[in-house]
Write a protein that holds these residues in place. Structure first.
Motif, short mmCIF file in Angstrom:
data_model
loop_
_atom_site.label_atom_id
_atom_site.label_comp_id
_atom_site.label_asym_id
_atom_site.label_seq_id
_atom_site.Cartn_x
_atom_site.Cartn_y
_atom_site.Cartn_z
N THR A 258 -14.22 -45.51 2.60
CA THR A 258 -13.38 -46.07 1.52
C THR A 258 -13.36 -47.59 1.57
O THR A 258 -13.16 -48.24 0.53
CB THR A 258 -11.93 -45.54 1.59
OG1 THR A 258 -11.28 -46.00 2.79
CG2 THR A 258 -11.89 -44.03 1.54
N THR B 23 -12.16 -47.99 -4.08
CA THR B 23 -11.82 -46.58 -3.98
C THR B 23 -10.65 -46.18 -4.87
O THR B 23 -9.61 -46.84 -4.90
CB THR B 23 -11.51 -46.22 -2.51
OG1 THR B 23 -12.68 -46.44 -1.72
CG2 THR B 23 -11.08 -44.77 -2.38
N ALA C 229 -8.26 -43.16 -4.90
CA ALA C 229 -7.85 -42.05 -4.04
C ALA C 229 -6.80 -41.21 -4.75
O ALA C 229 -5.77 -41.74 -5.20
CB ALA C 229 -7.30 -42.57 -2.72
N LEU D 104 -12.17 -40.30 -4.86
CA LEU D 104 -11.99 -39.52 -3.64
C LEU D 104 -10.75 -38.63 -3.72
O LEU D 104 -9.66 -39.09 -4.07
CB LEU D 104 -11.84 -40.47 -2.45
CG LEU D 104 -11.42 -39.86 -1.11
CD1 LEU D 104 -12.53 -39.00 -0.54
CD2 LEU D 104 -11.03 -40.97 -0.13
N ALA E 115 -7.97 -37.30 -1.77
CA ALA E 115 -7.34 -37.75 -0.51
C ALA E 115 -6.41 -36.66 -0.01
O ALA E 115 -5.32 -36.45 -0.55
CB ALA E 115 -6.58 -39.05 -0.74
N TYR F 144 -7.12 -43.92 4.67
CA TYR F 144 -7.88 -44.40 3.51
C TYR F 144 -7.29 -45.69 2.96
O TYR F 144 -6.10 -45.94 3.07
CB TYR F 144 -7.91 -43.34 2.41
CG TYR F 144 -8.36 -41.97 2.89
CD1 TYR F 144 -9.16 -41.82 4.02
CD2 TYR F 144 -7.96 -40.81 2.23
CE1 TYR F 144 -9.55 -40.58 4.46
CE2 TYR F 144 -8.35 -39.55 2.66
CZ TYR F 144 -9.15 -39.44 3.78
OH TYR F 144 -9.54 -38.21 4.24
N PRO G 97 -7.30 -47.35 -0.58
CA PRO G 97 -7.68 -47.34 -2.00
C PRO G 97 -7.31 -48.62 -2.74
O PRO G 97 -6.38 -49.34 -2.35
CB PRO G 97 -6.87 -46.16 -2.55
CG PRO G 97 -5.63 -46.14 -1.70
CD PRO G 97 -6.05 -46.61 -0.33
#
Length: 440
Positions: free
Chosen positions: A98, A103, A105, A156, A158, A168, A170
Motif C-alpha cells: 500500500t 491506495t 482501502a 484494496l 482492507a 495499511y 491509504p
C-alpha cells in the motif's frame, strides 16, 4: 525474487501469490488442504504443496509470508527462522504494498468485497487502470481476485479480521459499516470501534474518508472522526441511501438488495471525489455482475435454482435473504445455513435467532469449526440454535440436519414443489462443497 506463502489457499493469500507472480517473482506455497483455489493457482504455474513440511523452505528464498491462522510452531515457519529467511505476516506484506501506491482501502464489517469490486470498475471505466486486490473472485477479472494495472492507484479490500487493516496506509478510506464482528479478537465492541478509528487515522495527510451515514455504529463516532479529520486535514464524505444519486444507481445496478445500493453509493462517492464524470461512474457500476460466493447462481436441483452465498453474520444473513425475497417475489426461499465459528455463534446467538425471517424454509447444518480458532468445545451449537429459532418463530418451517449427506433427500421432502423454490446455500465454511454436489 523467490517467495513462499504458508496458507496459500486462503482468498487473501492467493491474491498476494498472484500479485507476486505478476511482478516476476518465483512463487510457491503450501496449505493444509486442497481446494478450488489451490487447484487454480497450480494451473497458473504456482507450485503448491498440500501439507506443511520444513523441506519446502529453501535458503535462497527472499521472503516467507504466513497468514494469521498459521501457528508459530508450523514447521515451515520454524525452518525459515533457522535459515534466517525474512518471514512476515500477510498484513505486513500487504501494508508495504500500500505504501507503493495511491491506495484506496475499503473496509467494514460487511460489504467490503462488493464495494471493492464496484469501486474498481468505476476507476476502470474512467481509464484510471488500477491494480485491484479483493477478497473474492470476480468475473470481470477472469474469475480471479486480482487485477494488475499500470497506474498509481491500488483498490484494496482492507480486512478488519485480526486488525489486519491497521498495517495499511491509504490515501482514500471507505468504511461501509461497523458491526459486532470478530469480537473474539477485539474483546469488546468498544475495542472494535477504536480499531476502526485507528484505521482511519492511518489515512495519509490530506486524504479522504468516505463513510456510511446510515450505519448508526459508524455515525456514533462522527465527533471523533471530525476531530481526526481536522488534525489530518482530511476530506470527509458521508453517504446515505437518502442521497439523490441512489435513484440513478438503482436503475443501472444488476445486483438486488438495499445493502448493495448502499455499497454502490460508496463507490459512487469515491468516484466523484476522484473527479470521474457521472456517466462513466454509472457505466462502471452497471458492469458489476456479482462476485464468487455472493448470491452466486450455481445451477439447479430438481428444478429449484441454487445459489451460493458467503453470509455468516446475522446482519449479512438478513440482508441477503431480504434481497432474495425482493428479487424472487413468486418463489419460496429455502435457506440452508451452516454456522461458522463457535465463538461467533456464542457472542451473536440472539441475533442469529432472529436472522431468518425472510426465509420460507430453513435447514440448519452442524457448526463449522474453524481450525485454530475452535479448539475448545463450546456450549453453543447448531442444534441449540435450531431449538431457539423454533421457539422464536414457531410458524416457520425449520429442519435441523445432523447428517449433511441427507441434504438432497431433506430438500426433496420439504413441503411444496422444488420448482417453485430458490435454494440459498449459506455460510463461510465447507458448505460450498455441498453446493457443488447438489447441482451436479
Amino acid at each position: 525474487m523467490k517467495v513462499h506463502l504458508i496458507g496459500i489457499g486462503g482468498i487473501g493469500m492467493s491474491g498476494l501469490a498472484r500479485y507476486f507472480k505478476a511482478k516476476g517473482w518465483t512463487v510457491s506455497g503450501s496449505d493444509a488442504m486442497r481446494s478450488p483455489l489451490t487447484d487454480a493457482l497450480k494451473k497458473e504455474g504456482i507450485r503448491v504443496n498440500i501439507g506443511h513440511r520444513a523441506s519446502l523452505i529453501k535458503p535462497d528464498m527472499g521472503l516467507v509470508v504466513y497468514n494469521r491462522a498459521i501457528s508459530p510452531s508450523n514447521p515451515e515457519i520454524r525452518e525459515a527462522g533457522r535459515l534466517n529467511v525474512l518471514t512476515l505476516p500477510y498484513a505486513k506484506v500487504l501494508g508495504g504494498i500500500t505504501d507503493e501506491y495511491k491506495t484506496i482501502a475499503i473496509t467494514g464489517s460487511h460489504g467490503k468485497s462488493t464495494t471493492t469490486g464496484l469501486a474498481a470498475l468505476t476507476l476502470i471505466a474512467a481509464g484510471l487502470d488500477p491494480t485491484v486486490l479483493v477478497g473474492t473472485n470476480l468475473r470481470e477479472f477472469g474469475n480471479k481476485n486480482i487485477r494488475l494495472g499500470r497506474s498509481r492507484f491500488l483498490v484494496l479490500e482492507a480486512d478488519d479480521f485480526g486488525g489486519a487493516f491497521l498495517d495499511y496506509s491509504p490515501a482514500y478510506a471507505i468504511v461501509t459499516n461497523i458491526d459486532r464482528e470478530h469480537l473474539d479478537h477485539y474483546g469488546t465492541f468498544g475495542g472494535l470501534k477504536d480499531a476502526f478509528l485507528q484505521f482511519l487515522a492511518r489515512t495519509s495527510m490530506g486524504g479522504t474518508l468516505i463513510l456510511n451515514r446510515d450505519n448508526k455504529n459508524l455515525y456514533s463516532l462522527r465527533e471523533r472522526i471530525t476531530h481526526l479529520g481536522k488534525a489530518r486535514k482530511l476530506k470527509i464524505v458521508w453517504y446515505s441511501l437518502a442521497d439523490a444519486s441512489t435513484k440513478k444507481i438503482k436503475t443501472i445496478l444488476n445486483i438486488p438488495g438495499a445493502h448493495n445500493v448502499s455499497n454502490a453509493t460508496a463507490a459512487y462517492q469515491l468516484a466523484k471525489t476522484l473527479g470521474i464524470p457521472e456517466k462513466k461512474i454509472l457505466k462502471g457500476l452497471s458492469r458489476y455482475n456479482g462476485a464468487w460466493r455472493r448470491m452466486e447462481y450455481k445451477g439447479r436441483f430438481k428444478g429449484a435454482a441454487v445459489f451460493d452465498d458467503y453470509a455468516h453474520h446475522p446482519t449479512e444473513i438478513k440482508a441477503t435473504l431480504a434481497a432474495f425475497k425482493e428479487k424472487y417475489l413468486n418463489k419460496k426461499v429455502v435457506c440452508v445455513f451452516q454456522p461458522h465459528q463457535a465463538k461467533r455463534l456464542q457472542l451473536l446467538f440472539k441475533q442469529f435467532v432472529g436472522a431468518f425471517g425472510d426465509a420460507d424454509q430453513v435447514v440448519l447444518m452442524p457448526l463449522y469449526k474453524v481450525p485454530g480458532r475452535d479448539e475448545k468445545p463450546g456450549k453453543f451449537d447448531s442444534l441449540g440454535l435450531a431449538k431457539a429459532v423454533w421457539k422464536h418463530s414457531p410458524d416457520q418451517l425449520l429442519v435441523y440436519l445432523e447428517d449433511p449427506k441427507r441434504l438432497k433427500r431433506t430438500l426433496e421432502e420439504l413441503p411444496g414443489p422444488l420448482a417453485s423454490k430458490v435454494i440459498v446455500m449459506m455460510g463461510a465454511g465447507d458448505i460450498v462443497n455441498l453446493t457443488d454436489s447438489l447441482v451436479k
